[in-house]
Write a protein that holds these residues in place. Structure first.
Motif, short mmCIF file in Angstrom:
data_model
loop_
_atom_site.label_atom_id
_atom_site.label_comp_id
_atom_site.label_asym_id
_atom_site.label_seq_id
_atom_site.Cartn_x
_atom_site.Cartn_y
_atom_site.Cartn_z
N HIS A 198 42.77 -6.94 12.41
CA HIS A 198 42.06 -7.52 11.27
C HIS A 198 41.38 -8.84 11.64
N SER A 199 40.06 -8.90 11.49
CA SER A 199 39.19 -10.06 11.74
C SER A 199 39.35 -10.65 13.14
N LEU B 139 34.31 7.51 13.26
CA LEU B 139 34.42 6.70 12.05
C LEU B 139 35.87 6.32 11.78
N PHE B 140 36.78 7.27 11.92
CA PHE B 140 38.20 7.01 11.72
C PHE B 140 38.72 5.99 12.72
N ILE B 141 38.32 6.12 13.99
CA ILE B 141 38.76 5.17 15.02
C ILE B 141 38.29 3.77 14.68
N ARG B 142 37.02 3.63 14.30
CA ARG B 142 36.49 2.30 13.96
C ARG B 142 37.23 1.68 12.78
N LYS B 143 37.48 2.48 11.73
CA LYS B 143 38.20 1.96 10.56
C LYS B 143 39.63 1.56 10.92
N PHE B 144 40.31 2.39 11.70
CA PHE B 144 41.70 2.11 12.07
C PHE B 144 41.79 0.86 12.94
N VAL B 145 40.93 0.76 13.93
CA VAL B 145 40.96 -0.39 14.83
C VAL B 145 40.58 -1.67 14.08
N ILE C 190 35.25 -6.88 22.17
CA ILE C 190 35.58 -8.27 22.46
C ILE C 190 36.35 -8.82 21.27
N ILE C 191 37.52 -9.43 21.54
CA ILE C 191 38.35 -10.00 20.47
C ILE C 191 38.56 -11.49 20.72
N ARG C 192 38.98 -12.19 19.67
CA ARG C 192 39.28 -13.62 19.77
C ARG C 192 40.69 -13.84 20.32
N GLN C 193 40.89 -14.96 20.98
CA GLN C 193 42.20 -15.30 21.56
C GLN C 193 43.04 -16.09 20.55
N THR C 194 43.32 -15.52 19.43
CA THR C 194 44.13 -16.22 18.43
C THR C 194 45.55 -15.68 18.35
#
Length: 166
Positions: free
Chosen positions: A98-99, A87-93, A119-123
Motif C-alpha cells: 500500500h502506497s 489486472l488481478f496481479i496489479r490490484k493485489f500488489v 520501484i518502491i520506497r525505502q520506508t
C-alpha cells in the motif's frame, strides 16, 4: 388560409425538417488525440515519471509495454484470462504494498514464470519487506498455479523517480 393554419403548417414543416437535419451528421472530423496525455499545469508543478512523460504513440520506441506476454498474438492461448490475471496481479500488489510503489507495475511472462517488477520506497524495515515479498510470491503462485517472482528496486524518496514537471 388563415394565419393560424399557415403558422401550423410552418411548424410542421420545421419539425419535419429538424428531424431530417438531426439524422445527418455534418460536423468536421476531429483528429484530436487526448488519451494517455497529461495537461500542462499553469505553475508547471505536476510531476511525471519517465513512463508517464512519453505519449502513447511512443510505446515500443522510447518506452516499453507494462505487460509482456505472447497470448495476445493471433491464435494465442487464453488472451482474456491473461488480461484478467494481469489486472488481478496489479490490484493485489497495489493493495499489499500500500502506497509504496512509485512506478508502474511491470508484468513479464516467460514460459511458465511470471515476473513482477517495480520501484518502491525505502520506508519499510528489511524484515517486513522480505516478509511482503514472500507473502506476495507465495499467494500469487498458489492462485495463478505458476511460479511468481518479484523484482523490486528501492529508492529513498518519491522524488527520485520524477523525470520532469509539466
Amino acid at each position: 388560409m388563415s394565419l393560424l393554419a399557415i403558422k401550423n403548417a410552418v411548424q410542421i414543416f420545421a419539425f419535419r425538417n429538424s428531424q431530417v437535419q438531426r439524422c445527418i451528421h455534418t460536423t468536421a472530423i476531429c483528429h484530436k488525440v487526448q488519451s494517455g496525455r497529461y495537461r500542462v499545469t499553469p505553475k508547471k508543478d505536476f510531476p511525471l515519471t519517465y513512463e508517464m512523460a512519453n505519449p502513447p504513440h511512443r510505446i515500443a520506441h522510447r518506452k516499453s509495454w507494462n505487460s509482456w506476454n505472447t497470448s495476445n498474438l493471433q491464435g494465442g492461448p487464453r488472451p482474456s484470462e491473461t488480461a484478467i490475471e494481469d489486472l488481478f496481479i496489479r490490484k493485489f500488489v497495489t493493495g499489499t504494498w500500500h502506497s509504496l510503489f512509485v512506478s508502474e507495475i511491470i508484468i513479464k511472462r516467460q514460459h511458465n514464470i511470471i515476473r513482477i517488477a517495480g520501484i518502491i520506497r525505502q520506508t519499510l524495515y528489511p524484515r517486513k519487506m522480505y516478509f511482503l515479498i514472500g507473502y506476495t510470491e507465495e499467494l500469487l503462485s498458489f492462485w495463478l498455479q505458476c511460479p511468481v517472482k518479484l523484482e523490486l528496486q528501492t529508492v529513498t524518496d518519491k522524488r527520485d523517480v520524477i523525470f520532469k514537471y509539466i
